[in-house]
Structure formats: C-alpha cells, structure tokens
Design a protein around this motif. Structure first.
Motif, PDB file in Angstrom:
ATOM      1  N   THR A 170       0.854  -1.199   0.000  1.00  0.00           N
ATOM      2  CA  THR A 170       0.000   0.000   0.000  1.00  0.00           C
ATOM      3  C   THR A 170       0.884   1.243   0.000  1.00  0.00           C
ATOM      4  N   PRO A 171       0.903   2.014  -1.084  1.00  0.00           N
ATOM      5  CA  PRO A 171       1.777   3.189  -1.154  1.00  0.00           C
ATOM      6  C   PRO A 171       1.486   4.183  -0.027  1.00  0.00           C
ATOM      7  N   GLY A 172       2.554   4.643   0.628  1.00  0.00           N
ATOM      8  CA  GLY A 172       2.430   5.666   1.658  1.00  0.00           C
ATOM      9  C   GLY A 172       1.844   5.196   2.974  1.00  0.00           C
ATOM     10  N   ALA A 173       1.602   3.888   3.135  1.00  0.00           N
ATOM     11  CA  ALA A 173       1.004   3.374   4.374  1.00  0.00           C
ATOM     12  C   ALA A 173       1.926   3.624   5.564  1.00  0.00           C
ATOM     13  N   GLN A 174       1.344   4.070   6.676  1.00  0.00           N
ATOM     14  CA  GLN A 174       2.116   4.334   7.887  1.00  0.00           C
ATOM     15  C   GLN A 174       1.592   3.481   9.038  1.00  0.00           C
ATOM     16  N   THR A 175       2.492   3.130   9.934  1.00  0.00           N
ATOM     17  CA  THR A 175       2.115   2.332  11.100  1.00  0.00           C
ATOM     18  C   THR A 175       2.961   2.754  12.291  1.00  0.00           C
ATOM     19  N   PHE A 176       2.640   2.184  13.485  1.00  0.00           N
ATOM     20  CA  PHE A 176       3.400   2.494  14.692  1.00  0.00           C
ATOM     21  C   PHE A 176       4.843   1.993  14.575  1.00  0.00           C
ATOM     22  N   VAL A 177       5.779   2.822  15.007  1.00  0.00           N
ATOM     23  CA  VAL A 177       7.180   2.412  15.090  1.00  0.00           C
ATOM     24  C   VAL A 177       7.736   2.883  16.428  1.00  0.00           C
ATOM     25  N   VAL A 178       8.421   1.962  17.125  1.00  0.00           N
ATOM     26  CA  VAL A 178       9.089   2.285  18.387  1.00  0.00           C
ATOM     27  C   VAL A 178      10.568   1.966  18.201  1.00  0.00           C
ATOM     28  N   PRO A 179      11.452   2.961  18.313  1.00  0.00           N
ATOM     29  CA  PRO A 179      12.877   2.693  18.064  1.00  0.00           C
ATOM     30  C   PRO A 179      13.448   1.586  18.944  1.00  0.00           C
ATOM     31  N   HIS A 180      13.061   1.557  20.211  1.00  0.00           N
ATOM     32  CA  HIS A 180      13.546   0.535  21.142  1.00  0.00           C
ATOM     33  C   HIS A 180      12.360   0.056  21.980  1.00  0.00           C
ATOM     34  N   HIS A 181      12.432  -1.181  22.445  1.00  0.00           N
ATOM     35  CA  HIS A 181      11.308  -1.722  23.231  1.00  0.00           C
ATOM     36  C   HIS A 181      11.814  -2.498  24.428  1.00  0.00           C
ATOM     37  N   ASP A 182      11.214  -2.220  25.566  1.00  0.00           N
ATOM     38  CA  ASP A 182      11.500  -2.942  26.802  1.00  0.00           C
ATOM     39  C   ASP A 182      10.412  -3.996  26.994  1.00  0.00           C
ATOM     40  N   PRO A 183      10.734  -5.276  26.875  1.00  0.00           N
ATOM     41  CA  PRO A 183       9.692  -6.310  27.030  1.00  0.00           C
ATOM     42  C   PRO A 183       9.095  -6.356  28.430  1.00  0.00           C
ATOM     43  N   ASP A 184       9.755  -5.712  29.395  1.00  0.00           N
ATOM     44  CA  ASP A 184       9.224  -5.650  30.759  1.00  0.00           C
ATOM     45  C   ASP A 184       8.506  -4.331  31.030  1.00  0.00           C
ATOM     46  N   TYR A 185       8.080  -3.665  29.970  1.00  0.00           N
ATOM     47  CA  TYR A 185       7.371  -2.401  30.161  1.00  0.00           C
ATOM     48  C   TYR A 185       6.199  -2.630  31.125  1.00  0.00           C
ATOM     49  N   PRO A 186       6.059  -1.809  32.168  1.00  0.00           N
ATOM     50  CA  PRO A 186       5.069  -2.115  33.220  1.00  0.00           C
ATOM     51  C   PRO A 186       3.622  -1.998  32.740  1.00  0.00           C
ATOM     52  N   VAL A 187       2.838  -2.984  33.121  1.00  0.00           N
ATOM     53  CA  VAL A 187       1.392  -2.975  32.892  1.00  0.00           C
ATOM     54  C   VAL A 187       0.723  -3.415  34.184  1.00  0.00           C
ATOM     55  N   PHE A 188      -0.562  -3.168  34.275  1.00  0.00           N
ATOM     56  CA  PHE A 188      -1.320  -3.577  35.452  1.00  0.00           C
ATOM     57  C   PHE A 188      -1.759  -5.028  35.309  1.00  0.00           C
ATOM     58  N   SER A 189      -1.596  -5.787  36.374  1.00  0.00           N
ATOM     59  CA  SER A 189      -2.095  -7.161  36.368  1.00  0.00           C
ATOM     60  C   SER A 189      -3.612  -7.149  36.504  1.00  0.00           C
ATOM     61  N   PHE A 190      -4.224  -8.274  36.148  1.00  0.00           N
ATOM     62  CA  PHE A 190      -5.673  -8.377  36.269  1.00  0.00           C
ATOM     63  C   PHE A 190      -6.102  -8.190  37.719  1.00  0.00           C
ATOM     64  N   THR A 191      -5.332  -8.750  38.649  1.00  0.00           N
ATOM     65  CA  THR A 191      -5.660  -8.611  40.070  1.00  0.00           C
ATOM     66  C   THR A 191      -5.589  -7.149  40.504  1.00  0.00           C
ATOM     67  N   GLU A 192      -4.583  -6.417  40.018  1.00  0.00           N
ATOM     68  CA  GLU A 192      -4.485  -5.000  40.360  1.00  0.00           C
ATOM     69  C   GLU A 192      -5.699  -4.225  39.850  1.00  0.00           C
ATOM     70  N   ILE A 193      -6.164  -4.577  38.662  1.00  0.00           N
ATOM     71  CA  ILE A 193      -7.345  -3.895  38.120  1.00  0.00           C
ATOM     72  C   ILE A 193      -8.579  -4.239  38.953  1.00  0.00           C
ATOM     73  N   LEU A 194      -8.723  -5.505  39.307  1.00  0.00           N
ATOM     74  CA  LEU A 194      -9.861  -5.905  40.146  1.00  0.00           C
ATOM     75  C   LEU A 194      -9.845  -5.165  41.476  1.00  0.00           C
ATOM     76  N   ASP A 195      -8.658  -4.967  42.039  1.00  0.00           N
ATOM     77  CA  ASP A 195      -8.545  -4.382  43.373  1.00  0.00           C
ATOM     78  C   ASP A 195      -8.475  -2.856  43.364  1.00  0.00           C
ATOM     79  N   ALA A 196      -8.671  -2.245  42.199  1.00  0.00           N
ATOM     80  CA  ALA A 196      -8.734  -0.777  42.155  1.00  0.00           C
ATOM     81  C   ALA A 196      -9.781  -0.304  43.156  1.00  0.00           C
TER      82      ALA A 196
END
Length: 649
Positions: A170-196
């Motif tokens: 597809t000419p000119g198609a753009q998408t997300f690009v991240v120069p570097h990525h940390d596979p341990d980037y923090p996210v909330f666990s399901f339990t943390e969301i439940l306990d909000a």
C-alpha cells in the motif's frame, strides 16, 4: 457466562464491564460487528474534536466529566484492538511478511492533535475537583499518558486490518514504530485492576477504565512515531496485531470472504391470529378432584448484596452517567442479591429446606418441577438433576418449565395437574441466577438478581378446602413483545437484554386482561367478584416504578400491592414466591390471606394465581455459605431426616 468477582476489598467487580471483550463465535458478519461496535464504543464516545469544542465552550463544570470523556474517547480509539487483537511489539526484521494472521494497523496522523492535547491538559489544570483531588489526579495521569501520546486519527479506522503483505504493497502506508522496546514495560495485572479502589463509586469505575487503557500500549508511548515501511530500521519495533483467539480468526475469514457466511433463518413471520375463543382461567376447586394444599415455602437468597453503588462503581464505558439514587428512582431497586454458587446449589438448598419444613419423606414426592429461565443445564435438566441429587429413585414427572417471570403461575398450574395423576406431594422449585448472564448491559444489571424458592404442594385431605382458587397462564404475541427480553442475545455478546417499551406494553396488556378476568369471575364462595375477595396483591417484582404506574392505570392502588424488590431486585420465576415469603416476614401477612399473584415477562408469557397463604408454611430461611463443605449424598433414596443443609445458617 460472565461471573462477578469479589476483590480483596470485599467489593463486587464485573470484569465484562471494563475489558471490552466480545464472543466472536456469535457474530456472523462484518455488518453485525460494526453495529455492535457502533452501539458499545461509538454511540456515547466523544471524538477529540468534540472534547476540544466542549473545553472551548466551557461545557465541563468539573474534572469528572472531562475524565469520563477522555476515557470513552480512548475506548473508542481502541474499539477494534480491545475486541479483536493482541498488540505485540515486534522487531521489524523478525516480522512475518506473508502470514494471513499477522496484521499491521494502517494509520493516519492525528490532525490538530497537539492542539487537542494541550486543550485537555489546560482544562484539567483549571477545572475544580469533583470529589477527590488525589484520585482524580491519578486517573488523569494514567489517561493523559495515553491521550497525550496518541499519534493517529481514529474516525475512519477499519475493523479488518491489512496483513503485513498488504501493508507493504500500500503506497504511503504508515504504522506504529518504536525505536527501542522494553519487554518488561510495566502494565497492570488483572488482580491489580480488580482491586482498584476509590471511595466514590464513579471514580472507582474510572480508575479501572484508565488501567485497562494503559495496558493497551505496553511500550514507550512518548517515543512512538508513524512511519512508512521504507523508513523502518531492521532493529526498530512495529506493533503487530494478532487475533485474540480462534473465534476472531474465523470471523476475520468470514469478513474477508475467505470462508462462506453462515446460513440465515428458514422461518418467516406469520400473520397474527386471534384464538377461536378466549381461554378462561381455571377455577381449581371446581375443575379438579384433588385439591392442592401448600405445605411449605422455603427461600434462598444470593449471599452477596449488590447495591446501587456497586452498579455505579462497575459502570461500563458504554453507559451514560447514572447515580445510585437515579437507579433507585427508575427501578425502585436499592440492591439485588448475587451468588457465587451454581444455580443447582440454590435449587437444592431451597428444596431440602422446604421438604424438611413440610415434614414429608422424600419417598412420598410424586413429581419435581423446576421453573427457571437461567439454567445452563440441559442434559440432564435441572429438575432431573435435582431429583437424582435428592435420591429419588422414581417420580411420575421431573421437568423444567421455562416461563421466565410467570414461572410461579406456570409451575403451580402444572403442579396441580400432576396432583390429579399421582395424588402425592409435588416439589416445585422456582430458581434463577442472573448475575453471570448480564455482562455490561446496564438495564439488566440494574434489575436482575439471584435467588430460589421451593414449595411442597400436596393433596388436601378428603373434604378439606384447598389453597388455590384460580389459575391462569398466557403466551401470546405480537412478535416484538415475544422478543422483548432475550437471553442469550448474540447482538449483545449473548448477554440478557431487556427492551423496555415492549416489556411495558406487554405488562400493561396482561395486567388489564387479568383485572378484567378477576372482575368477571365470581368470588370463591360465589359471592361478589374474585377481585373483591383478594386481600393482597403480590406481583412479579419486575420494576416497582413501572408496576405502580401500570397498576394505577388498571384501577389498583399502591396500598393493595406488596413489594420486596427494593432489596431483592427482579428474580424472575423466583420473585413471586420470595415476595410471598417476605410479606409474612414483614408482617404484612399475619394470618391466612388470599393473594392475587400476577407474573408477566420474557416470551410474552403471563399468568396468575389466586391462592390463600398461611404464615405457618414459611420455612426458616436458608443462609448460604459458599465455603461450606458439601455433604456426601447417600447412594439410595434416604428419608428426610438424613438430609442436612450444607450451608451455614
């Protein structure tokens, strides 16, 4: 099923209300999916332009409304990824180029994005706190980390993403690009969301929304860019989209034509016809030789109270704002009861207590009837399962009756017919468990609860007056009213749904018909009318506000009706017998009382019983304890003395 969870703060949490997941096994095509997304994600969500206009026009009076709009906007932006895809940061050199199940989003830069982002930041800084400064700041920080780093336009996102191969061509198609990525980037666990946790219910809901949205971008959002394929380095990362499960894969195949669409319906709608003659109610004392006597009525309620505050703190992103007081005003309900146990446990506990209170040996039972519209058990049926669990080696009939909110009149009518054939006691159980079948449909969540009631209906002694005067049941169209309450409903992710105007129409129609019939029927002793002989009306506990309005139009006064819906909600088939029980507990019924008990609901069914209630038949209430160990069941039919409640009392 979508069960609730009790979190570590001992609060009820409904995961279906914030996860945004859908069951694609029930979605046939792209048109149906688009309609679902439009209703659940788009209808209530403002665009970035809408938020900018509201900021500019001073439409926000405090921070909560702005936070809510930001959240709904971001759920809308993620409408396809939340429902269909997992986002996996993948190094460009490692990305498969020719697989049909790996996709890249094709994105358009967000026009005027910087202006819209600055407007939101400035507005939050100047708006007053709504309830809690610290909590609202914490929610804003989570949301703004996503909103403020948004890169793409969201209005015209396609549901079906291009494969990597399609993206590359597809000419000119753009998408997300991240120069570097940390596979341990923090996210909330399901339990943390439940306990909000937040003291204000509305802020607790927003906290969970913000945590879910944070998890949608598990990479360095500030470093994210939109680029074409030629601009991506081999060691840079793109965000590959993978179908969440096999059902999504198969849906995508149907949507793209890789698999044929599923078959349509064969049936067509017939023109409505009137019956050859009206079907009158049954005068039980005249129609039947064996007269029914109610020997016991036992009640089991869900062990958890779900208050209106609980409903609000579990608000789904597809809901309009509604306070606990507004829910009470609209429905007449302050709380409903939920259970963690299976529906079978409710039925069994009520049945055992009713049998004990009646003094009947189980070997005497001639039939077992279960009125329910929420049982998941088809083979064996709940009634046959219950018969087996009670150790009954033979009944004349064990059958489930699906009559929804008319479960009591339908069940009682069948019990009276069974008495004529077996001349032995009949066990009738009315039981429902709605709490795990509601999902994020607010109308249903406001109304329905869990509970059971069991009755032992036995032959009256020779020459003894029975307890039932009149029985009537209905089922009728039009088709719109037949389908006014649906479960499972594939249009709503198989959740139970209520179409209010149609329900109100069928209740009004049936209630007027019932009052007419009671006015035409002579009283029990041939004097006056049956309506004049009634001491109390205990209706199906559907919606107190609606029932009172319609009862007034039918010529009934509020003081003639008894309600317990404030504390129980709508328990469909079980609502009338539980209300009968509570009318005694509340002292409204202090002696033998003639009751008119009308029910009406799903399937455009209806019915009523006019019967006499004796407070002595009410069994001591069962209090459920889900942590109690079950009692081993004997291998052969035991006596009632061998039965013990496996729940705390």
């Amino acid at each position: 099923m979508k069960p609730f969870v009790v979190n570590n703060h001992d609060r009820l949490v409904f995961p279906a209300n914030f996860l945004g997941e859908l069951d694609f096994s029930v979605i046939d095509d792209l048109e149906q999916f688009t309609a679902i997304v439009g209703r659940d994600f788009e209808a209530k969500a403002p665009t970035g332009t809408d938020i900018l206009e509201r900021v500019t026009n001073g439409a926000y009076e405090s921070r909560f409304a702005l936070l809510r709009d930001m959240s709904q906007n971001l759920f809308w932006v993620n409408r396809y990824t939340l429902t269909m895809f997992e986002k996996r940061p993948t190094r460009w050199r490692d990305l498969p180029r020719h697989r049909a199940d790996v996709f890249l989003p094709l994105l358009t830069p967000w026009r005027d994005g910087d202006k819209k982002i600055r407007a939101v930041a400035d507005a939050f800084a100047t708006l007053p706190t709504t309830w809690d400064e610290e909590t609202e700041r914490r929610i804003f920080d989570l949301l703004f980390d996503v909103y403020g780093n948004r890169r793409h336009h969201a209005t015209e996102l396609p549901a079906v993403k291009p494969t990597v191969e399609q993206f590359l061509t597809t000419p000119g198609a753009q998408t997300f690009v991240v120069p570097h990525h940390d596979p341990d980037y923090p996210v909330f666990s399901f339990t943390e969301i439940l306990d909000a946790h937040a003291e204000r219910p509305e802020l607790e809901a927003l906290t969970r929304w913000a945590m879910v949205l944070h998890n949608q971008y598990p990479w360095d959002r500030a470093a994210t860019e939109l680029r074409t394929a030629e601009e991506i380095g081999d060691d840079e990362y793109v965000i590959a989209f993978h179908p969440r499960n096999r059902d999504v894969e198969q849906f995508l195949d149907r949507a793209t034509g890789a698999r044929p669409a599923r078959r349509g319906r064969l049936s067509t709608q017939s023109d409505p016809v009137e019956p050859v003659a009206p079907l009158p109610p049954i005068r039980v004392r005249e129609a039947f030789a064996v007269q029914p006597k109610v020997e016991a009525l036992a009640v089991v309620r869900g062990e958890h109270v779900c208050s209106n505050d609980d409903v609000v703190r579990n608000s789904a992103f597809s809901w309009s704002p509604m306070s606990a007081d507004e829910i009470a005003a609209k429905t007449g309900i302050d709380q409903r009861r939920y259970t963690e146990l299976d529906i079978e446990d409710l039925a069994w506990a009520a049945a055992v207590r009713a049998l004990e209170h009646s003094g009947r040996d189980r070997s005497e039972i001639g039939a077992v009837l279960v009125a329910t519209c929420t049982s998941e058990r088809l083979i064996p049926s709940l009634s046959t399962w219950l018969s087996g669990r009670l150790g009954l080696l033979q009944t004349h009939c064990s059958a489930d009756i699906i009559a929804a909110c008319a479960g009591l009149p339908y069940g009682l009518s069948e019990a009276v017919r069974q008495l004529q054939e077996v001349n032995r006691p009949v066990l009738l159980v009315c039981v429902e468990k709605f709490s795990d079948k509601i999902g994020n449909v607010r109308t249903s969540r406001m109304i329905f609860g869990d509970g059971a009631a069991a009755m032992v209906i036995a032959p009256a002694a020779e020459g003894e007056r029975g307890d039932v005067d009149l029985l009537q049941t209905y089922a009728s169209g039009p088709d719109t009213q037949v389908n006014s309450i649906i479960w499972p409903n594939p249009e709503f992710d198989n959740d139970i749904t209520v179409y209010g105007p149609e329900v109100k129409a069928l209740v009004a129609r049936y209630l007027a018909q019932m009052i007419d019939e009671l006015t035409e029927q002579a009283g029990p002793d041939g004097e006056g009318t049956m309506l004049e002989a009634v001491d109390l009306i205990v209706p199906h506990q559907a919606n107190k506000t609606m029932i009172l309005q319609l009862a007034g139009k039918a010529g009934l006064s509020a003081d003639q009706l008894y309600f317990n819906i404030e504390s129980m909600g709508n328990v469909s088939a079980a609502s009338i017998p539980i209300a009968l029980f509570d009318s005694v507990a509340d002292g409204v019924v202090a002696g033998r009382t003639r009751v008119f008990a009308p029910g009406f609901g799903a399937g455009a069914v209806g019915g009523y019983a006019v019967l006499e209630i004796d407070p002595a038949v009410m069994a001591p209430e069962v209090h459920l304890d889900p942590t109690a160990a079950a009692v081993a069941e004997p291998a052969v039919a035991p006596t009632s003395d061998d039965v013990r409640i496996a729940f705390g009392e």
